[in-house]
Design an enzyme around this catalytic site. Structure first.
Site, mmCIF file in Angstrom:
data_model
loop_
_atom_site.group_PDB
_atom_site.id
_atom_site.type_symbol
_atom_site.label_atom_id
_atom_site.label_comp_id
_atom_site.label_asym_id
_atom_site.label_seq_id
_atom_site.Cartn_x
_atom_site.Cartn_y
_atom_site.Cartn_z
ATOM 1 N N LYS A 54 0.842 -1.202 0.000
ATOM 2 C CA LYS A 54 0.000 0.000 0.000
ATOM 3 C C LYS A 54 0.878 1.253 0.000
ATOM 4 O O LYS A 54 0.626 2.208 -0.732
ATOM 5 C CB LYS A 54 -0.959 -0.019 1.209
ATOM 6 N N GLN A 98 -5.842 -1.260 9.752
ATOM 7 C CA GLN A 98 -5.662 -2.580 9.154
ATOM 8 C C GLN A 98 -6.310 -3.662 10.020
ATOM 9 O O GLN A 98 -6.078 -3.736 11.224
ATOM 10 C CB GLN A 98 -4.152 -2.856 8.972
ATOM 11 N N ASP A 121 -11.975 2.771 3.493
ATOM 12 C CA ASP A 121 -12.332 1.356 3.409
ATOM 13 C C ASP A 121 -13.824 1.162 3.145
ATOM 14 O O ASP A 121 -14.248 0.048 2.827
ATOM 15 C CB ASP A 121 -12.012 0.660 4.748
HETATM 16 N N1 GUN Z 1 -7.390 -6.525 6.007
HETATM 17 C C1 GUN Z 1 -7.521 -7.277 4.884
HETATM 18 N N2 GUN Z 1 -8.101 -6.564 3.900
HETATM 19 C C2 GUN Z 1 -8.334 -5.312 4.405
HETATM 20 C C3 GUN Z 1 -8.913 -4.132 3.858
HETATM 21 O O1 GUN Z 1 -9.355 -4.070 2.705
HETATM 22 N N3 GUN Z 1 -8.969 -3.074 4.718
HETATM 23 C C4 GUN Z 1 -8.518 -3.129 6.001
HETATM 24 N N4 GUN Z 1 -8.644 -2.041 6.753
HETATM 25 N N5 GUN Z 1 -7.983 -4.224 6.526
HETATM 26 C C5 GUN Z 1 -7.890 -5.311 5.736
#
Ligand code: GUN
Length: 292
Positions: A54, A98, A121
């Site tokens: 990311k 996360q 998200d």
């Molecule tokens: N953990 C796995 N996929 C995601 C996601 O798309 N967003 C977040 N915040 N955590 C994750």
């Protein structure tokens, strides 16, 4: 038949390249770049791999990325205090916490405390409401990535039977809503795959996120189905999907690989959501720190 590979890695790169000049223009116009704050708790290696990807994507596009790396012992109050601070920080336009979080943290309360306008998200209840009513929500990154991949490969969706395996908040439920808005027929399946077999066999499009390595095999699917594998399971240090790629690609019309399918699309959509959130906040009419 050998399936078309839905190359998420290549499409994600194309999206990031499209975003790059747009971010440069925004930076000129507003005197600052879009900013993404990512919060992680603990030292899970797979979490840190995701976050590295990311960060790299943000850097490529010119989005500022601030990683708040907290210990697994961080309390709910400390985490909420950081979120409250980021909600007010004008250099932060997107906030991502996360998941999964350690068991002592109440995830639902954490998500509810992120300002809806900064919720890149799309997990906040207000944004889930907007997803259901199709009123311009920030779209959850994996579901948005899956839809974008299907649209860019011109996979027809209208009137198609989309069968969804897995009912998670992260993938199954929001992707169903996105496909519903594309006028597909949606079927959710029970967790027990033997009960789900008749539905799977009917699917023109299968979206799979069941956390069971290589569980969907070629004999289970319909000839010519499009198969999207959102699974990522670690076996002997290797990432494998929920779909048995070798047998399924013989029968499918199109298939996403793991790795290189949904994963990179998720990352690209996070960066895109941050840019969208930035633009909306420059013309914001709603309070950023509203809690519902
Ligand atoms: N953990 C796995 N996929 C995601 C996601 O798309 N967003 C977040 N915040 N955590 C994750």
């Amino acid at each position: 038949m050998s399936a078309v590979i839905l190359d998420g890695k290549a499409v994600a790169q194309a999206i990031l390249q499209e975003l790059q000049p747009e971010v440069a223009l925004l930076r000129q116009e507003f005197g600052m770049a879009p900013g993404l704050a990512m919060i992680s708790l603990g030292d899970d290696p797979s979490t840190h791999l995701y976050l590295r990807n990311k960060k790299r994507a943000c850097k490529q596009v010119g989005v500022e990325c601030f990683h708040h790396r907290l210990t697994a012992e961080t309390t709910q109050e400390q985490l909420l205090a950081l979120i409250a601070h980021l909600n007010k920080d004008p250099s932060v336009h997107g906030i991502l916490v996360q998941l999964p979080l350690p068991p002592h943290i109440q995830q639902e309360e954490v998500v509810r405390n992120i300002a809806p306008a900064k919720d890149v998200d799309g997990f906040h209840p207000l944004n889930i409401g907007r997803l259901v009513t199709n009123t311009a929500p920030p779209l959850s990154c994996s579901p948005a990535g899956i839809l974008e991949l299907l649209l860019r490969y011109r996979i027809p969706l209208e009137g198609k039977r989309a069968v969804i395996l897995g009912r998670t908040e992260l993938v199954g439920k929001p992707v169903a809503m996105l496909l519903l808005h594309q006028n597909a027929t949606i079927t959710f399946c029970p967790d027990d795959l033997s009960m789900a077999r008749p539905e799977i066999q009917q699917g023109d499009l299968l979206i799979v996120d069941i956390h069971k390595p290589r569980a969907i095999t070629g004999d289970m699917i319909r000839e010519g189905a499009v198969v999207v594998d959102a699974g990522s399971n670690y076996i002997d240090g290797q990432v494998v999907g929920d779909v048995d790629f070798v047998s399924v690609q013989e029968k499918a019309a199109a298939i996403t690989p793991v790795p290189g399918g949904v994963g990179p699309m998720t990352v690209a959509m996070l960066v895109k959501n941050t840019v969208i959130a930035f633009k909306r906040q420059q013309t914001a009419t709603e309070p950023l720190s509203h809690r519902y």
